[in-house]
Design a protein around this motif. Structure first.
Motif, PDB file in Angstrom:
ATOM      1  N   PHE B 115       0.843  -1.189   0.000  1.00 34.18           N
ATOM      2  CA  PHE B 115       0.000   0.000   0.000  1.00 34.18           C
ATOM      3  C   PHE B 115       0.888   1.252   0.000  1.00 34.18           C
ATOM      4  CE2 PHE B 115      -3.466   2.514   2.284  1.00 34.18           C
ATOM      5  CZ  PHE B 115      -4.282   2.551   1.178  1.00 34.18           C
ATOM      6  N   ALA B 116       1.905   1.233   0.859  1.00 38.37           N
ATOM      7  CA  ALA B 116       2.830   2.365   0.918  1.00 38.37           C
ATOM      8  C   ALA B 116       3.519   2.529  -0.431  1.00 38.37           C
ATOM      9  CB  ALA B 116       3.859   2.146   2.020  1.00 38.37           C
ATOM     10  N   ASP B 117       3.877   1.404  -1.051  1.00 34.84           N
ATOM     11  CA  ASP B 117       4.553   1.452  -2.337  1.00 34.84           C
ATOM     12  C   ASP B 117       3.646   2.057  -3.406  1.00 34.84           C
ATOM     13  OD1 ASP B 117       6.854   0.907  -3.859  1.00 34.84           O
ATOM     14  OD2 ASP B 117       5.844  -0.800  -4.769  1.00 34.84           O
ATOM     15  N   ALA B 118       2.351   1.718  -3.333  1.00 36.03           N
ATOM     16  CA  ALA B 118       1.403   2.267  -4.313  1.00 36.03           C
ATOM     17  C   ALA B 118       1.298   3.777  -4.188  1.00 36.03           C
ATOM     18  CB  ALA B 118       0.032   1.636  -4.139  1.00 36.03           C
ATOM     19  N   MET B 119       1.600   4.291  -2.995  1.00 33.57           N
ATOM     20  CA  MET B 119       1.553   5.743  -2.812  1.00 33.57           C
ATOM     21  C   MET B 119       2.919   6.370  -3.058  1.00 33.57           C
ATOM     22  SD  MET B 119      -0.877   6.188   0.491  1.00 33.57           S
ATOM     23  CE  MET B 119      -0.314   4.838   1.477  1.00 33.57           C
ATOM     24  N   GLY B 120       3.879   5.547  -3.464  1.00 28.29           N
ATOM     25  CA  GLY B 120       5.210   6.061  -3.744  1.00 28.29           C
ATOM     26  C   GLY B 120       6.061   6.266  -2.507  1.00 28.29           C
ATOM     27  N   PHE B 121       5.714   5.602  -1.430  1.00 28.32           N
ATOM     28  CA  PHE B 121       6.417   5.772  -0.164  1.00 28.32           C
ATOM     29  C   PHE B 121       7.305   4.541   0.057  1.00 28.32           C
ATOM     30  CE2 PHE B 121       5.118   8.400   3.758  1.00 28.32           C
ATOM     31  CZ  PHE B 121       6.432   8.484   4.169  1.00 28.32           C
ATOM     32  N   GLU B 122       8.440   4.518  -0.644  1.00 27.87           N
ATOM     33  CA  GLU B 122       9.195   3.286  -0.681  1.00 27.87           C
ATOM     34  C   GLU B 122       9.834   2.933   0.649  1.00 27.87           C
ATOM     35  OE1 GLU B 122      11.553   2.906  -4.143  1.00 27.87           O
ATOM     36  OE2 GLU B 122      12.451   1.028  -3.470  1.00 27.87           O
ATOM     37  N   ASN B 123      10.241   3.943   1.375  1.00 31.77           N
ATOM     38  CA  ASN B 123      10.866   3.702   2.669  1.00 31.77           C
ATOM     39  C   ASN B 123       9.923   2.956   3.603  1.00 31.77           C
ATOM     40  OD1 ASN B 123      11.425   4.346   5.490  1.00 31.77           O
ATOM     41  ND2 ASN B 123      13.131   5.528   4.667  1.00 31.77           N
ATOM     42  N   LEU B 124       8.665   3.358   3.575  1.00 33.39           N
ATOM     43  CA  LEU B 124       7.671   2.736   4.437  1.00 33.39           C
ATOM     44  C   LEU B 124       7.418   1.292   4.011  1.00 33.39           C
ATOM     45  CD1 LEU B 124       6.116   3.757   6.812  1.00 33.39           C
ATOM     46  CD2 LEU B 124       4.305   4.515   5.298  1.00 33.39           C
ATOM     47  N   PHE B 125       7.447   1.062   2.703  1.00 39.26           N
ATOM     48  CA  PHE B 125       7.324  -0.288   2.149  1.00 39.26           C
ATOM     49  C   PHE B 125       8.422  -1.177   2.721  1.00 39.26           C
ATOM     50  CE2 PHE B 125       8.994  -2.665  -1.766  1.00 39.26           C
ATOM     51  CZ  PHE B 125       8.246  -3.807  -1.536  1.00 39.26           C
ATOM     52  N   MET B 126       9.662  -0.671   2.641  1.00 32.93           N
ATOM     53  CA  MET B 126      10.791  -1.462   3.118  1.00 32.93           C
ATOM     54  C   MET B 126      10.665  -1.726   4.619  1.00 32.93           C
ATOM     55  SD  MET B 126      12.720  -2.257   0.650  1.00 32.93           S
ATOM     56  CE  MET B 126      13.015  -1.858  -1.053  1.00 32.93           C
ATOM     57  N   ASN B 127      10.228  -0.714   5.360  1.00 33.91           N
ATOM     58  CA  ASN B 127      10.133  -0.910   6.805  1.00 33.91           C
ATOM     59  C   ASN B 127       9.040  -1.895   7.189  1.00 33.91           C
ATOM     60  OD1 ASN B 127      12.020   0.428   8.541  1.00 33.91           O
ATOM     61  ND2 ASN B 127      11.431   2.282   7.439  1.00 33.91           N
ATOM     62  N   SER B 128       7.918  -1.865   6.474  1.00 36.08           N
ATOM     63  CA  SER B 128       6.855  -2.819   6.770  1.00 36.08           C
ATOM     64  C   SER B 128       7.340  -4.242   6.506  1.00 36.08           C
ATOM     65  CB  SER B 128       5.638  -2.565   5.896  1.00 36.08           C
ATOM     66  OG  SER B 128       5.270  -1.234   5.953  1.00 36.08           O
ATOM     67  N   TRP B 129       8.059  -4.410   5.410  1.00 36.45           N
ATOM     68  CA  TRP B 129       8.518  -5.753   5.072  1.00 36.45           C
ATOM     69  C   TRP B 129       9.658  -6.206   5.972  1.00 36.45           C
ATOM     70  CZ3 TRP B 129       7.542  -8.919   0.388  1.00 36.45           C
ATOM     71  CH2 TRP B 129       6.289  -8.625  -0.153  1.00 36.45           C
ATOM     72  N   ARG B 130      10.419  -5.254   6.474  1.00 37.59           N
ATOM     73  CA  ARG B 130      11.467  -5.631   7.424  1.00 37.59           C
ATOM     74  C   ARG B 130      10.809  -6.199   8.679  1.00 37.59           C
ATOM     75  NH1 ARG B 130      13.349  -3.287  11.731  1.00 37.59           N
ATOM     76  NH2 ARG B 130      12.214  -1.376  11.345  1.00 37.59           N
ATOM     77  N   LEU B 131       9.759  -5.546   9.112  1.00 37.46           N
ATOM     78  CA  LEU B 131       9.063  -5.991  10.312  1.00 37.46           C
ATOM     79  C   LEU B 131       8.390  -7.335  10.073  1.00 37.46           C
ATOM     80  CD1 LEU B 131       8.785  -4.739  13.021  1.00 37.46           C
ATOM     81  CD2 LEU B 131       6.682  -3.631  12.308  1.00 37.46           C
ATOM     82  N   ARG B 132       7.933  -7.519   8.847  1.00 39.53           N
ATOM     83  CA  ARG B 132       7.247  -8.765   8.493  1.00 39.53           C
ATOM     84  C   ARG B 132       8.190  -9.971   8.621  1.00 39.53           C
ATOM     85  NH1 ARG B 132       7.276 -10.771   3.333  1.00 39.53           N
ATOM     86  NH2 ARG B 132       5.824 -12.471   3.010  1.00 39.53           N
TER      87      ARG B 132
END
Lengths: 126, 359, 155
Positions: B115-132
């Motif tokens: 979802f973050a990636d779809a909004m162009g927020f790549e850092n948040l994408f990476m952080n969510s997946w790190r936590l995952r």
């Protein structure tokens, strides 16, 4: 121990619309519709739910029967009706969005009617 | 009046991890109608019931979807057990509950990232997946598989988790929870995210209910349907409330999922605390004869496995109705009237799982 | 070492996969595995890509899509089939709608086994494909090959 009771009423095609209307008026939501081939006949299940009360209507029809669409009452029913048509070849009359058999495009026509399987041939090109 | 044009969206699209095709009918920048077409991932796996014995079909059921695979396997097993009137041990119920909740954690974090990636927020994408990855590590340690677990079987579960490991798992959740709070702070309170989400893709409560929406899509519009309330597995003995929001927009759906993450953590803790001693499986007797609509709450919403047996080792029919399929009509409604640039975010806000949907 | 080997760009397409392998391919890009530190970038455009990563098996509807993406990629290119479904159809190979592995449609250079394939093996597969890519490049740039293309070109 049963998780929940799931009463099923078998009805005739002519009564379908009336019964579905009752569910609609009673505030039930449409959970799903599906078809099952039993011998030469098809069973179509319509599942409804309200406050975790789960109820089913069932049609038992010969293969070539046309079924009326319930998408007039439940707008979202088109996904199930198109799927039923594409997989089982059950004709549904009066769908709000009719994909004419292109909702799920498959290699064989009506694949769930007497399903076929791939042979044991090589699965790779080598 | 301006001219209508049709813009195809998908099947291969940068924001979509999976192929789905939408024909968007536009008037200037506004979407006025949407025609979905599917079938890129259709395999026809439901027909395999005729080829696999009912005990083997668990593997196929699990591979319906690689994200909520455990819940698919569990729902199938639960259905067969209901048909066979099989009482499985309490410990198996609790283990299933724990793995289901870990699956929900991993699925929701995955979604937050996309979802973050779809909004162009790549850092948040990476952080969510790190936590995952923390969740995946737990799944791997306890079942052996990261995304496809294979730990459920008809009659119980395949492996036990030792009490020491359970205690350690509950302990580790603490630091996870702290990191999750930081993450959710960004999702819920960041201005740039809010400007993309609030008021976008609104679905009213009546529409959500009438169109048969399920899971976070329904709950984001204020419809409090959560199948865990039917009390399958160990949920009847655990305390929780379905998370609901009333706005019905993308922000509300995001908020629902974030609250569910915390509720999952709580459920895992409760399950670990109440974990009963004893066996983890029972022996099977006979063949399934009868039918059952096995229902459960997947991360994406209500999942229905309709199973019908005729007393032989092969079932007559397995029908998997996944939440994404039932959310498609809602998606069509949400997209009508939105702007073209918002389409990716709205599509992702229902958490589409095409692999499941097309089976 | 060439630029290509240093920093290959991949394109990922989900044929009829269950998602398991797809999310593992994506997981390779995220902080735990982070292939981007090797310069590997996931692109959405086939014309930018050197490596075609396919998950899932071929079915009726995606047959043309897979072929099309492959044909759009510039030479030299390699194909990595991730997961058992991409190799042979896997657990679904008997399904009526599944035609089999990716190599029924396009040539595959590396097969990554697993259901779902683990990120470590996916990275391993991609690294293996790099040397194949290098080989193809050398072959393509060799005087013999160059002569071939010149004579075969537009008059």
């Amino acid at each position: 121990m049963k998780i929940e009771e799931q009463p099923t009423t078998v009805i005739a095609v002519a009564h379908l619309i009336g019964r579905v209307e009752q569910f609609r008026k009673g505030g039930f939501r449409l959970v799903q519709m599906n078809a099952t081939q039993v011998g030469d006949e098809f069973e179509i299940n319509y599942s409804f739910e309200k406050d975790y009360r789960f109820e089913n209507l069932r049609l038992i029809i010969p293969a070539e029967t046309e079924v009326p669409s319930i998408s007039g009452m439940y707008w979202g029913a088109f996904v199930y009706e198109n799927e039923m048509h594409d997989l089982f070849g059950i004709a549904v009359k009066g769908m709000n969005i009719d994909f004419n058999g292109n909702f799920i495009r498959t290699k064989v026509r009506y694949p769930f009617r007497n399903p076929t399987f791939q042979g044991e041939g090589p699965c790779q090109r080598k | 009046m301006s001219k209508k044009i049709v813009v195809p969206f998908g099947p291969q699209h940068p924001v979509l991890p999976e192929p789905i095709h939408l024909d968007l009918v536009l008037e200037d920048e506004t979407v006025i109608d949407v025609v979905p077409s599917i079938g890129y991932i259709h395999r026809g796996l439901e027909t395999l019931v005729a080829k696999r014995e009912f005990t083997e079909y668990v593997y196929v059921a699990e591979r319906t979807c690689g994200i909520c695979s455990f819940i698919h396997g569990m729902t199938y097993c639960q259905g067969v057990e209901q048909i066979m009137d099989l009482e499985i041990p309490a410990r198996a119920h609790y283990l299933r509950t724990i793995w289901s909740e870990y699956s929900r954690l991993h699925s929701h974090l995955l979604w937050l990232g996309l979802f973050a990636d779809a909004m162009g927020f790549e850092n948040l994408f990476m952080n969510s997946w790190r936590l995952r990855e923390f969740v995946l590590d737990v799944l791997e340690e306890t079942t052996g598989g990261r995304v496809i677990q294979g730990s459920c079987k008809v009659g119980g579960v395949r492996r036990d988790i030792s009490d020491e490991k359970l205690a350690a798992m509950a302990g580790d959740l603490k630091s996870f929870e702290t990191e999750l709070s930081d993450l959710s702070e960004v999702f819920l309170h960041d201005d740039s995210l809010k400007s993309r989400l609030v008021g976008v893709g609104t679905l009213s409560r009546t529409d959500a209910y009438d169109l048969g929406a399920a899971g976070p899509v329904a709950r984001g519009s204020g419809v409090a349907i959560d199948l865990r309330k039917t009390g399958y597995a160990a949920y009847r003995e655990l305390r929780f409330e379905p998370a609901t929001e009333s706005a019905g927009d993308c922000y509300a759906r995001c908020a629902v999922r974030i609250r569910e993450l915390f509720s999952s953590i709580d459920l895992i803790r409760q399950a670990v605390e109440k974990m009963p001693e004893g066996e983890i499986e029972v022996k099977l007797k006979g063949m399934p004869d009868g039918e059952y609509f096995s229902r459960s709450e997947q991360p994406r919403g209500e999942l229905v496995h309709y199973l019908k047996g005729n007393g032989t080792k092969h079932l007559v029919r397995s029908r998997i109705r996944t939440p994404t399929l039932t959310n498609v009509p809602s998606l069509v409604k949400m997209l009508q009237g939105c702007e073209l640039a918002d389409v990716p975010v709205i599509v992702l806000s229902i958490d589409p799982c095409i692999g499941c949907m097309e089976r | 070492m060439t630029y290509l080997k240093r920093s290959p760009w991949i394109i990922h397409y989900d044929a009829s996969s269950c998602n398991g392998c797809d999310i593992e391919v994506l997981a390779c890009l995220t902080p735990m595995y982070d292939v981007e530190r090797f310069g590997i970038v996931n692109t959405g455009n086939p014309k930018h890509a050197d490596i075609f990563v396919v998950t899932g098996s071929i079915n009726e509807q995606n047959r043309e899509v897979v072929k099309n993406i492959y044909e759009q990629m510039p030479d030299p290119k390699v194909v990595v089939a991730v997961g058992i479904c991409a190799a042979s159809g896997g657990v679904f190979r008997e399904c009526y709608n599944v035609s089999g592995g990716i190599d029924k449609i396009i040539p595959v250079d590396v097969y990554v086994p697993g259901c779902a394939a683990r990120p470590e093996s996916i990275i391993d597969g991609i690294v293996k494909s790099l040397s194949i890519l290098e080989e193809k490049r050398t072959k393509m740039n060799s005087p013999a090959a160059k002569k071939d293309t010149q004579s075969g070109g537009i008059q």
